[in-house]
Design a protein around this motif. Structure first.
Motif, PDB file in Angstrom:
ATOM      1  N   ASP A  19       0.827  -1.211   0.000  1.00  0.00           N
ATOM      2  CA  ASP A  19       0.000   0.000   0.000  1.00  0.00           C
ATOM      3  C   ASP A  19       0.862   1.261   0.000  1.00  0.00           C
ATOM      4  OD1 ASP A  19      -2.378   1.378  -0.109  1.00  0.00           O
ATOM      5  OD2 ASP A  19      -2.730   1.331   2.048  1.00  0.00           O
ATOM      6  N   ALA A 167      -5.262   5.811  -8.556  1.00  0.00           N
ATOM      7  CA  ALA A 167      -6.135   4.637  -8.551  1.00  0.00           C
ATOM      8  C   ALA A 167      -5.822   3.671  -9.683  1.00  0.00           C
ATOM      9  CB  ALA A 167      -7.593   5.071  -8.626  1.00  0.00           C
ATOM     10  N   LEU A 168      -5.245   4.155 -10.770  1.00  0.00           N
ATOM     11  CA  LEU A 168      -4.996   3.305 -11.937  1.00  0.00           C
ATOM     12  C   LEU A 168      -3.514   3.142 -12.257  1.00  0.00           C
ATOM     13  CD1 LEU A 168      -7.721   4.723 -14.369  1.00  0.00           C
ATOM     14  CD2 LEU A 168      -7.833   2.627 -13.009  1.00  0.00           C
ATOM     15  N   TYR A 316      -7.800  -2.880 -13.935  1.00  0.00           N
ATOM     16  CA  TYR A 316      -8.153  -1.571 -14.494  1.00  0.00           C
ATOM     17  C   TYR A 316      -6.893  -0.808 -14.896  1.00  0.00           C
ATOM     18  CZ  TYR A 316     -12.599  -2.851 -12.532  1.00  0.00           C
ATOM     19  OH  TYR A 316     -13.754  -3.535 -12.246  1.00  0.00           O
ATOM     20  N   VAL A 326       1.115   0.685  -9.615  1.00  0.00           N
ATOM     21  CA  VAL A 326      -0.220   0.463  -9.079  1.00  0.00           C
ATOM     22  C   VAL A 326      -0.943  -0.632  -9.863  1.00  0.00           C
ATOM     23  CG1 VAL A 326      -2.519   1.493  -8.868  1.00  0.00           C
ATOM     24  CG2 VAL A 326      -0.520   2.780  -8.148  1.00  0.00           C
ATOM     25  N   SER A 328      -4.743  -2.049  -9.891  1.00  0.00           N
ATOM     26  CA  SER A 328      -6.097  -1.861  -9.402  1.00  0.00           C
ATOM     27  C   SER A 328      -6.966  -2.943 -10.013  1.00  0.00           C
ATOM     28  CB  SER A 328      -6.581  -0.464  -9.835  1.00  0.00           C
ATOM     29  OG  SER A 328      -7.536   0.049  -8.966  1.00  0.00           O
ATOM     30  N   THR A 330     -10.576  -5.912  -9.485  1.00  0.00           N
ATOM     31  CA  THR A 330     -11.719  -6.448  -8.745  1.00  0.00           C
ATOM     32  C   THR A 330     -11.798  -7.943  -9.033  1.00  0.00           C
ATOM     33  OG1 THR A 330     -13.186  -5.902 -10.590  1.00  0.00           O
ATOM     34  CG2 THR A 330     -13.131  -4.344  -8.759  1.00  0.00           C
ATOM     35  N   HIS A 355     -10.404   4.964  -3.245  1.00  0.00           N
ATOM     36  CA  HIS A 355      -9.095   5.587  -3.431  1.00  0.00           C
ATOM     37  C   HIS A 355      -9.181   7.106  -3.559  1.00  0.00           C
ATOM     38  CE1 HIS A 355      -8.182   1.435  -3.999  1.00  0.00           C
ATOM     39  NE2 HIS A 355      -8.902   1.388  -5.092  1.00  0.00           N
ATOM     40  N   THR A 369     -12.452  -0.569  -5.855  1.00  0.00           N
ATOM     41  CA  THR A 369     -11.529  -1.576  -6.376  1.00  0.00           C
ATOM     42  C   THR A 369     -10.557  -1.947  -5.267  1.00  0.00           C
ATOM     43  OG1 THR A 369      -9.738  -0.128  -7.165  1.00  0.00           O
ATOM     44  CG2 THR A 369     -11.578  -0.499  -8.681  1.00  0.00           C
ATOM     45  N   ARG A 371      -6.535  -2.397  -4.529  1.00  0.00           N
ATOM     46  CA  ARG A 371      -5.331  -1.823  -5.136  1.00  0.00           C
ATOM     47  C   ARG A 371      -4.096  -2.336  -4.417  1.00  0.00           C
ATOM     48  NH1 ARG A 371      -4.094   4.423  -4.279  1.00  0.00           N
ATOM     49  NH2 ARG A 371      -3.462   3.565  -2.278  1.00  0.00           N
ATOM     50  N   SER A 373      -0.030  -1.785  -4.463  1.00  0.00           N
ATOM     51  CA  SER A 373       0.970  -0.878  -5.020  1.00  0.00           C
ATOM     52  C   SER A 373       2.357  -1.253  -4.495  1.00  0.00           C
ATOM     53  CB  SER A 373       0.627   0.575  -4.695  1.00  0.00           C
ATOM     54  OG  SER A 373       0.386   0.750  -3.320  1.00  0.00           O
TER      55      SER A 373
END
Lengths: 405, 160
Positions: A19, A167-168, A316, A326, A328, A330, A355, A369, A371, A373
């Motif tokens: 994270d 986020a992406l 994503y 990152v 992201s 589901t 996010h 979603t 995530r 990282s």
């Protein structure tokens, strides 16, 4: 790699910290630098006529110079220390927006903005009557540059956008956006929170007018970050907060403002965290941002390939090679929040939620979603642990499904 | 803490096949619950006959815990009086947090047999056994809000 440099990670062998896009762990050199400042140099800078205060002032200035060098900023006075990206972006939206924006002016932001960029501009647009325009995304999670070209025009006064989507992981084409904005005579403001930790950022050649970042995402302490700006732009901005240090003369009827950077740093500055941040960028530079970027890309590609092979998984954003740090995703039938809890039971820390990018989540048609990282201290064992946790989640929920069908 | 304590089979079953999910035509009351931290949402709709909940349904999106909780809550309170439903709220709250809710007790003694509230209405109600599946939530403090969101929306629908 480098895990032993981080006391929290070294003390938690079973912890898989994924994270870092939220905040990074802190190496011992950062913690030591902050403690050393308080133990040897603590006094209020810029004020006392005694040697110790002078030492605190020197340490603060040295930190500013070191951080400016990290960002390729030739003029350290054009680095304003703030609490972080959020405060830096609010500073710009408030100081610049309140004075400059009028009804019929247009403010361009993007659908992938973090709330820290989205909301300050939304609110200043509401307050001034300016029109907020939102650049939409392509299906694979990039900025739709055709839409950006349509949006930016003679009424555009400012274009504020993320360097990298939190986020992406999408890395945005800064030069192209700057070129469009410059043709329109618009100010450019870049949210660099997710770029600065992961790739070399050379402010003086980047082309944007203002660039915000957070120290705690670059191995630095929480509570310090900054705003980098072109001198002419910063000098033209009115101050945002008023108080000590930012004034030159205070008359009964009026006041005059101190020079950069002090004009934007009202009150006692956060010296210890600035010292910690300087130690952090020294540490990161010591490893090398190119090395960090290559390391993250390797882990990201590995994790993306392995996740993509799982049933029911949706990833994503653009392809892994075009993302920064990152992942992201589901999983069908398993809510991200449940995934995070199940992974947590195995010591795997991921983020689940919107996010701080609700406008983006609406466009992805998902409430949330998961995530993961990556940063310099992660390795393939973290990817293995992530995979084990996801398989466990899939099994747990699939078993329940078959039992009740 | 074990995941099996949290994701008990009955919870996973209600998550997969939620009861009383969907719109409720002609609802007398409607309350929207939202957890801004994770984005979970729930709408609770009630049909009332006097103080009795004659029908209750929910809609929304959320994690397994919040969905199963909404499903089991609707099953637990359908046909109950307002006073009984509020007693169940208190009992559930205590179950998932390990503490009684501050200032929400009905006349102090919810759940004690034979008790009634100020208007003489019985608050006496037995906690449905399946709700005990949520006891594991108390060991996952980060998930308490997921389990209690639908119940808080219910409470708001009943007492405003």
């Amino acid at each position: 790699m480098h895990r032993s440099d981080f006391p929290l990670l070294a003390a938690s062998p079973g912890l898989h910290y994924l994270d870092s896009a939220a905040t990074t762990q802190k190496p011992a050199v950062v913690l030591d630098a902050m403690r050393e400042f308080y133990e040897t140099s603590n006094a209020n800078p810029h004020r006392g006529a005694y040697e110790l205060s002078g030492r605190a002032t020197d340490r603060y200035q040295a930190a500013r110079e070191r951080v400016a060098r990290f960002f390729g900023l030739g003029d350290p006075d054009c680095l304003i220390f703030t609490r972080g990206t959020t405060e830096a972006l609010n500073l710009v939206a408030q100081a610049w927006g309140r004075r400059e924006l009028e009804p019929r002016d247009e403010v361009v932001i993007t659908a992938m903005d973090h709330h820290a960029n989205f909301v300050p501009w939304q609110q200043i647009a509401i307050a001034t009557g300016a029109r907020l325009r939102i650049c939409e995304l392509t299906p694979d999670g990039r900025l739709d540059m055709d839409h950006m070209r349509e949006l930016i025009g003679p009424r555009t006064r400012v274009v504020a956008f993320p360097h990298v989507s939190n986020a992406l992981g999408t890395v945005n084409p800064v030069a192209d956006i700057v070129a469009l904005a410059r043709d329109a005579g618009a100010l450019t403001v870049c949210d660099g929170a997710q770029a600065a930790p992961h790739m070399p950022v050379h402010f003086d050649t980047l082309g944007v007018d203002l660039y915000a970042f957070s120290g705690h995402k670059i191995c630095g302490p929480m509570g310090i970050g900054g705003l980098l700006g072109r001198r002419t732009v910063l000098e033209s901005l009115p101050p945002w907060q008023h108080g000590g240090d930012m004034i030159q003369v205070v008359q009964d009827e009026f006041s005059s403002w101190n020079v950069l950077p002090h004009k934007f740093e009202a009150g006692t500055p956060n010296v210890a965290d600035a010292v910690g941040l300087a130690a952090a960028v020294e540490y990161v530079d010591g490893i090398g941002l190119d090395t960090i970027l290559a390391h993250e890309r390797h882990l990201l590609a590995l994790a993306t390939d392995r996740l993509a092979a799982m049933d029911g998984l949706t990833i994503y954003g653009p392809p892994a090679a075009e993302r920064s740090g990152v992942l992201s995703f589901t999983m069908a039938d398993v809510h991200p929040h449940d995934l995070a809890t199940i992974l947590d039971a195995d010591g795997v820390c991921i983020r689940a939620g919107h996010h701080c990018a609700q406008p983006l989540m609406r466009r992805l048609h998902v409430p949330a979603t998961a995530r993961a990282s990556f940063y310099l201290y992660n390795d393939e064992s973290d990817v293995d642990a992530l995979m084990r946790g996801l398989q466990r989640a899939a099994a747990l929920f699939a078993v329940a499904g078959s039992a009740s069908d | 803490m074990s995941l099996d304590d949290l994701y008990q089979s009955i919870i996973l079953d209600h998550n997969r096949r939620p009861r009383n999910q969907g719109p409720l035509e002609g609802a007398d009351r409607e309350v929207h619950g939202h957890n801004p931290l994770c984005g979970d949402q729930v709408t609770i709709r009630l049909k009332m006959d006097g103080t009795t909940i004659t029908d209750v349904r929910f809609e929304g999106s959320g994690c397994a815990i919040s969905r199963a909780s909404a499903s089991m809550m609707t099953s637990a309170v359908k046909g109950r009086t307002t006073a009984q439903a509020l007693t169940l709220f208190d009992n559930f709250h205590e179950l998932v947090t390990g503490a009684p809710p501050a200032g929400t007790k009905l006349d102090g003694n919810a759940g004690t047999p034979g008790m009634s509230n100020a208007s003489g209405e019985s608050t006496d109600v037995k906690m449905p056994r399946e709700l005990a599946a949520f006891a594991g939530v108390a060991r996952f403090p980060l998930r308490v809000k997921c389990a209690s969101m639908a119940w808080h929306a219910l409470r708001e629908a009943l007492v405003g």
